[in-house]
Design an enzyme around this catalytic site. Structure first.
Site, PDB file in Angstrom:
ATOM      1  N   HIS A  44      55.630  22.281  41.102  1.00  9.36           N
ATOM      2  CA  HIS A  44      54.920  23.001  42.260  1.00  9.36           C
ATOM      3  C   HIS A  44      56.274  23.388  43.373  1.00  9.36           C
ATOM      4  O   HIS A  44      57.496  23.007  43.065  1.00  9.36           O
ATOM      5  CB  HIS A  44      54.351  21.726  43.023  1.00  9.36           C
ATOM      6  CG  HIS A  44      53.128  21.347  42.232  1.00  9.36           C
ATOM      7  ND1 HIS A  44      52.400  20.389  42.533  1.00  9.36           N
ATOM      8  CD2 HIS A  44      52.579  21.941  41.241  1.00  9.36           C
ATOM      9  CE1 HIS A  44      51.467  20.420  41.810  1.00  9.36           C
ATOM     10  NE2 HIS A  44      51.520  21.472  40.978  1.00  9.36           N
ATOM     11  N   GLU A  46      57.491  22.376  46.263  1.00  4.16           N
ATOM     12  CA  GLU A  46      58.183  21.443  46.773  1.00  4.16           C
ATOM     13  C   GLU A  46      59.333  21.026  45.980  1.00  4.16           C
ATOM     14  O   GLU A  46      60.453  20.868  46.171  1.00  4.16           O
ATOM     15  CB  GLU A  46      57.520  19.917  47.453  1.00  4.16           C
ATOM     16  CG  GLU A  46      56.411  20.502  48.598  1.00  4.16           C
ATOM     17  CD  GLU A  46      55.019  20.867  47.810  1.00  4.16           C
ATOM     18  OE1 GLU A  46      54.171  20.787  48.554  1.00  4.16           O
ATOM     19  OE2 GLU A  46      55.091  21.187  46.682  1.00  4.16           O
ATOM     20  N   SER A 164      38.650  60.821  32.880  1.00  2.00           N
ATOM     21  CA  SER A 164      39.078  60.303  33.919  1.00  2.00           C
ATOM     22  C   SER A 164      40.480  60.292  34.373  1.00  2.00           C
ATOM     23  O   SER A 164      41.151  59.787  35.067  1.00  2.00           O
ATOM     24  CB  SER A 164      38.617  58.917  34.251  1.00  2.00           C
ATOM     25  OG  SER A 164      39.175  58.069  33.221  1.00  2.00           O
ATOM     26  N   THR A 192      34.445  50.739  30.040  1.00  5.36           N
ATOM     27  CA  THR A 192      35.965  51.183  30.491  1.00  5.36           C
ATOM     28  C   THR A 192      36.628  51.149  29.227  1.00  5.36           C
ATOM     29  O   THR A 192      37.254  51.961  28.801  1.00  5.36           O
ATOM     30  CB  THR A 192      36.366  49.958  31.440  1.00  5.36           C
ATOM     31  OG1 THR A 192      35.460  50.218  32.704  1.00  5.36           O
ATOM     32  CG2 THR A 192      37.745  50.537  31.837  1.00  5.36           C
ATOM     33  N   GLU A 287      38.476  45.923  37.473  1.00  6.95           N
ATOM     34  CA  GLU A 287      38.466  47.464  37.314  1.00  6.95           C
ATOM     35  C   GLU A 287      37.557  47.881  36.374  1.00  6.95           C
ATOM     36  O   GLU A 287      37.622  48.577  35.496  1.00  6.95           O
ATOM     37  CB  GLU A 287      40.004  47.654  36.761  1.00  6.95           C
ATOM     38  CG  GLU A 287      41.118  47.411  37.409  1.00  6.95           C
ATOM     39  CD  GLU A 287      42.359  48.078  36.954  1.00  6.95           C
ATOM     40  OE1 GLU A 287      42.423  49.001  36.021  1.00  6.95           O
ATOM     41  OE2 GLU A 287      43.752  47.614  37.438  1.00  6.95           O
TER      42      GLU A 287
END
Length: 355
Positions: A44, A46, A164, A192, A287
Site C-alpha cells: 500500500h 503508506e 476502420s 470488434t 472499446e
C-alpha cells in the site's frame, strides 16, 4: 496533500483490486519520502513510502499525509496503521475516511488511542474524484465506465464494409493506449474482435506490462480459440456467454468463462457490470462497437466518454458510433457535460462526464 494526490494518480489503473492511494512523509518541514499503491495493490501507499526511508529512526516524530485512511485490517497486506504506530509517527493527515466497513474510522481510533494526532481534511479536489470510484464499487457494486470512441467528424466508426483502420491519427491512438494503461480492465463485444482480430494491449514503450485484463461479450462463443486475445498474452481474459449448448472452451488458467442471463436479445449488461465489480475491478475502459456503446449509454452506465473525432467524412452507409437507442424526442436524450477538449494533430478529443 496535493503532492499525495499526484502520487495517487501515478497508481491509477494498476492497483486492482485496491484503490490508488498516495502518501507523503514529512520530517522537520522536509519531504523525506513519497509513496503510492503498487502494482496489484501491494504494498500500500503508506508502506511504500515508509520503505523508501533507510534509517527508520528518522520516522519517529514525522508526519504522513495520505489520500485515504490507512487500512487497519489484515488482507493481502498487514495493516498499514500498525506500521505507522511501530515507527512512532507524530501526526497523520488523512484526506478522506475509508467507506470500506473493514476500515471506516477504525484506523483513526487506533492511532488516537496511541496518542498519534490525526487530522482529517480534504486539501484538494482530485482526491474525492479518485476515491469516489472506489467507494461506488463498494456501495453500488458498479465500476467506473469510460467509453472510448474513435470516429469521423460525422460520427462514423467504420465504412459500410466495416473498414476502420485508421480513422484517427497516430497521436490519438497513443492517447488511446494510455487510456488502456490507466484502467483496470477493458470491455469489448465480440464484433470488434471478430472483425479485426486485435491484440487490445498497451503498446506504449515501457508500459506494455500495464495491458489491462479483458472482458468479452460473446454470447455463443463465436470467437475462434486461436485469436490474439487468447494466445498472445498471459493476462486474465473473461468471456461472458449465455448459450447453454455444448461450446468449445479453452482450458487455460488465465481464461475464464462466465455464464450470464439475457435481457431480451442481449446479455444482461447490469449483471455483467456487477460481476466485474465483484471481481475487484473498479475502472473499465470500453472499446466496443456501436451496439455495446448504445446499450451502456441507454442504461446510464457510462461515467465518462473519451470521444476522438478525425477530420474525415464517411457519410450515409457508414457504421454509427452509437446504435439506435429508441429515442424519439429531445426530452429522452442522454445528456453529458463537456469537461475538456484537445487538438491532437487535427484530431479532436472531447471528454464528457455525466450531467
Amino acid at each position: 496533500m496535493q503532492l499525495a494526490e499526484r502520487m495517487a494518480h501515478r497508481a491509477i489503473g494498476s492497483t486492482y483490486p485496491n484503490p490508488p492511494v498516495g502518501a507523503i512523509i514529512v520530517k522537520d518541514k522536509t519531504i523525506i519520502a513519497r509513496g503510492w499503491t503498487q502494482r496489484n495493490g501491494s504494498p500500500h501507499a503508506e508502506v511504500h513510502a515508509i520503505n523508501q526511508v533507510r534509517d527508520k529512526k528518522a520516522l519517529e516524530g514525522a508526519s504522513i499525509y495520505t489520500t485515504l485512511e490507512p487500512c487497519s485490517h489484515v488482507g493481502k497486506n498487514p495493516p498499514c496503521v500498525d506500521k505507522i504506530i511501530k515507527y512512532k509517527f507524530a501526526k497523520v493527515f488523512i484526506s478522506e475516511i475509508d467507506k470500506n466497513t473493514l476500515v471506516k474510522g477504525k484506523s483513526i481510533k487506533k492511532l488516537r488511542k496511541r496518542k498519534i494526532k490525526v487530522i482529517v481534511k480534504n486539501f484538494g479536489n482530485q482526491t474525492k474524484n479518485i476515491n469516489k470510484i472506489f467507494f461506488n464499487s463498494l456501495t453500488n457494486n458498479l465500476p467506473h465506465v469510460t467509453l472510448k470512441i474513435a470516429s469521423t467528424a460525422d460520427g462514423k466508426i467504420a465504412t459500410k464494409l466495416k473498414k476502420s483502420k485508421w480513422i484517427t491519427n497516430s497521436v490519438s491512438r497513443q492517447h488511446g493506449h494510455m487510456l488502456r494503461a490507466q484502467n483496470d480492465c477493458m470491455l469489448v463485444g465480440n464484433g470488434t474482435i471478430l472483425e479485426d482480430n486485435p491484440s487490445l494491449d498497451c503498446r506504449l514503450r515501457g508500459l506494455e506490462s500495464l495491458s489491462p485484463d479483458l472482458f468479452i461479450l460473446d454470447s455463443s462463443l463465436k470467437i475462434p480459440n486461436n485469436y490474439k486475445i487468447f494466445t498472445k498474452f498471459s493476462r486474465n481474459v473473461f468471456v461472458f456467454y449465455s448459450d447453454g449448448k455444448k461450446l468449445s472452451k479453452l482450458n487455460k488458467k488465465n481464461i475464464k468463462y462466465i455464464k450470464v442471463s439475457k435481457k431480451g436479445s442481449e446479455l444482461n449488461i447490469k449483471e455483467i457490470l456487477n460481476k466485474i465489480s465483484k471481481l475487484g475491478y473498479m475502472r473499465i475502459l470500453v472499446e466496443g462497437g456501436s451496439h455495446l456503446s448504445g446499450s451502456l449509454i441507454k442504461n446510464n452506465y457510462v461515467n465518462e466518454i473519451q470521444w476522438f473525432r478525425a477530420s474525415k467524412i464517411i457519410g450515409k452507409g457508414g457504421v454509427d458510433a452509437v446504435s439506435d437507442m429508441g429515442i424519439s424526442n429531445m426530452k429522452s436524450t442522454k445528456n453529458f457535460v463537456l469537461l475538456k477538449s484537445k487538438n491532437y494533430a487535427n484530431d479532436i478529443l472531447n471528454v464528457y462526464g455525466k450531467d
